[in-house]
Motif scaffolding. Sequence first.
Motif, PDB file in Angstrom:
ATOM      1  N   ASP A 169      11.157   2.015   6.435  1.00 54.58           N
ATOM      2  CA  ASP A 169       9.714   2.064   6.680  1.00 54.58           C
ATOM      3  C   ASP A 169       8.986   3.121   5.870  1.00 54.58           C
ATOM      4  O   ASP A 169       7.818   3.375   6.091  1.00 54.58           O
ATOM      5  CB  ASP A 169       9.451   2.314   8.176  1.00 54.58           C
ATOM      6  CG  ASP A 169       9.799   1.102   9.013  1.00 54.58           C
ATOM      7  OD1 ASP A 169       9.836  -0.010   8.456  1.00 54.58           O
ATOM      8  OD2 ASP A 169      10.027   1.274  10.222  1.00 54.58           O
ATOM      9  N   GLY A 170       9.657   3.779   4.952  1.00 56.30           N
ATOM     10  CA  GLY A 170       9.004   4.810   4.139  1.00 56.30           C
ATOM     11  C   GLY A 170       9.248   6.196   4.700  1.00 56.30           C
ATOM     12  O   GLY A 170      10.025   6.391   5.632  1.00 56.30           O
ATOM     13  N   GLU A 171       8.579   7.159   4.112  1.00 58.07           N
ATOM     14  CA  GLU A 171       8.715   8.567   4.491  1.00 58.07           C
ATOM     15  C   GLU A 171       7.457   9.043   5.198  1.00 58.07           C
ATOM     16  O   GLU A 171       6.350   8.809   4.725  1.00 58.07           O
ATOM     17  CB  GLU A 171       8.941   9.423   3.249  1.00 58.07           C
ATOM     18  CG  GLU A 171      10.262   9.196   2.567  1.00 58.07           C
ATOM     19  CD  GLU A 171      11.429   9.724   3.379  1.00 58.07           C
ATOM     20  OE1 GLU A 171      11.279  10.780   4.013  1.00 58.07           O
ATOM     21  OE2 GLU A 171      12.484   9.074   3.375  1.00 58.07           O
ATOM     22  N   THR A 172       7.631   9.728   6.319  1.00 57.60           N
ATOM     23  CA  THR A 172       6.495  10.308   7.022  1.00 57.60           C
ATOM     24  C   THR A 172       6.403  11.776   6.660  1.00 57.60           C
ATOM     25  O   THR A 172       7.390  12.511   6.708  1.00 57.60           O
ATOM     26  CB  THR A 172       6.640  10.142   8.540  1.00 57.60           C
ATOM     27  OG1 THR A 172       6.685   8.752   8.841  1.00 57.60           O
ATOM     28  CG2 THR A 172       5.468  10.769   9.270  1.00 57.60           C
ATOM     29  N   PHE A 232       4.215   7.277   3.948  1.00 57.64           N
ATOM     30  CA  PHE A 232       4.090   6.746   2.599  1.00 57.64           C
ATOM     31  C   PHE A 232       5.191   5.727   2.349  1.00 57.64           C
ATOM     32  O   PHE A 232       6.304   5.866   2.845  1.00 57.64           O
ATOM     33  CB  PHE A 232       4.216   7.860   1.555  1.00 57.64           C
ATOM     34  CG  PHE A 232       3.116   8.876   1.630  1.00 57.64           C
ATOM     35  CD1 PHE A 232       1.839   8.567   1.197  1.00 57.64           C
ATOM     36  CD2 PHE A 232       3.354  10.139   2.143  1.00 57.64           C
ATOM     37  CE1 PHE A 232       0.821   9.502   1.251  1.00 57.64           C
ATOM     38  CE2 PHE A 232       2.344  11.085   2.199  1.00 57.64           C
ATOM     39  CZ  PHE A 232       1.076  10.760   1.756  1.00 57.64           C
ATOM     40  N   MET A 233       4.870   4.728   1.551  1.00 56.41           N
ATOM     41  CA  MET A 233       5.847   3.717   1.188  1.00 56.41           C
ATOM     42  C   MET A 233       6.835   4.327   0.199  1.00 56.41           C
ATOM     43  O   MET A 233       6.464   5.106  -0.674  1.00 56.41           O
ATOM     44  CB  MET A 233       5.143   2.529   0.536  1.00 56.41           C
ATOM     45  CG  MET A 233       6.095   1.446   0.096  1.00 56.41           C
ATOM     46  SD  MET A 233       5.250   0.054  -0.658  1.00 56.41           S
ATOM     47  CE  MET A 233       4.928   0.714  -2.269  1.00 56.41           C
ATOM     48  N   LEU A 269       0.834  -1.195   0.000  1.00 55.57           N
ATOM     49  CA  LEU A 269       0.000   0.000   0.000  1.00 55.57           C
ATOM     50  C   LEU A 269       0.871   1.248   0.000  1.00 55.57           C
ATOM     51  O   LEU A 269       1.845   1.343   0.743  1.00 55.57           O
ATOM     52  CB  LEU A 269      -0.920   0.023   1.210  1.00 55.57           C
ATOM     53  CG  LEU A 269      -2.031  -1.024   1.234  1.00 55.57           C
ATOM     54  CD1 LEU A 269      -2.809  -0.925   2.536  1.00 55.57           C
ATOM     55  CD2 LEU A 269      -2.962  -0.853   0.063  1.00 55.57           C
ATOM     56  N   PHE A 270       0.497   2.233  -0.812  1.00 57.21           N
ATOM     57  CA  PHE A 270       1.237   3.492  -0.879  1.00 57.21           C
ATOM     58  C   PHE A 270       1.163   4.224   0.463  1.00 57.21           C
ATOM     59  O   PHE A 270       2.157   4.705   0.976  1.00 57.21           O
ATOM     60  CB  PHE A 270       0.658   4.349  -2.007  1.00 57.21           C
ATOM     61  CG  PHE A 270       1.238   5.719  -2.091  1.00 57.21           C
ATOM     62  CD1 PHE A 270       2.578   5.907  -2.356  1.00 57.21           C
ATOM     63  CD2 PHE A 270       0.446   6.839  -1.913  1.00 57.21           C
ATOM     64  CE1 PHE A 270       3.127   7.171  -2.436  1.00 57.21           C
ATOM     65  CE2 PHE A 270       0.979   8.107  -1.995  1.00 57.21           C
ATOM     66  CZ  PHE A 270       2.313   8.265  -2.258  1.00 57.21           C
ATOM     67  N   THR A 271      -0.026   4.320   1.030  1.00 50.93           N
ATOM     68  CA  THR A 271      -0.212   4.971   2.318  1.00 50.93           C
ATOM     69  C   THR A 271      -0.124   3.904   3.400  1.00 50.93           C
ATOM     70  O   THR A 271      -0.977   3.035   3.493  1.00 50.93           O
ATOM     71  CB  THR A 271      -1.581   5.677   2.375  1.00 50.93           C
ATOM     72  OG1 THR A 271      -1.701   6.539   1.248  1.00 50.93           O
ATOM     73  CG2 THR A 271      -1.727   6.483   3.642  1.00 50.93           C
TER      74      THR A 271
END
Length: 186
Positions: free
Chosen positions: A92-95, A84-85, A24-26
């Motif tokens: 873990d992605g970018e917040t 976000f992924m 999932l992107f989000t």
Amino acid sequence: LPSLLNPRKRLKKSRTPDLTMEYLFTQQITHNENDLELDFLKSCTLTLKINSPAPIVVLRMLNPNNTLLEDLGLIKYDELAVRFMDINSEDDGETMNLVILDIIQDKNPNILILECLEENAYWLLQKNYQIFNKQPVPSILQALVPKLTIDCGDFPAENTYHLPNKRRFDVLARMAKEHGAIFYIT
């Protein structure tokens, strides 16, 4: 392995992609330190407008029984932390910290549309009421965007800026133009 080689078995399987969390992107939405259920999320769209210094993030959320507004207390100008992924990274992605600019009721009464802007970009769109009298560029930048870490070259001149009722973004654009420089947020 036999199911991959047998085309009949492959055709019988669902063509729907596996939507586990890792795809999932989000990845996460947090409001006031409370994680919102991703089951509420219908879609997430990033839109770039010409007059905006950053993309607008549009979240379409399920809102059964007005849960988001009444129970969770979402209101205009609240902050959301959205992770976000990042498909190019193994972390873990970018917040991204977002400010809710508008809450719109969709035609479907069970769906809310949240229009959000990145927190620092929102700050840049606020009016500037400060007068900068013979101050060095780095101190002006720090006053205009106090939440950001400033990495600025050395400008020998001290400058005076007062653009009443102009956005902070406009002051930065004028400074960049006068010094032959650019500014960007990373």
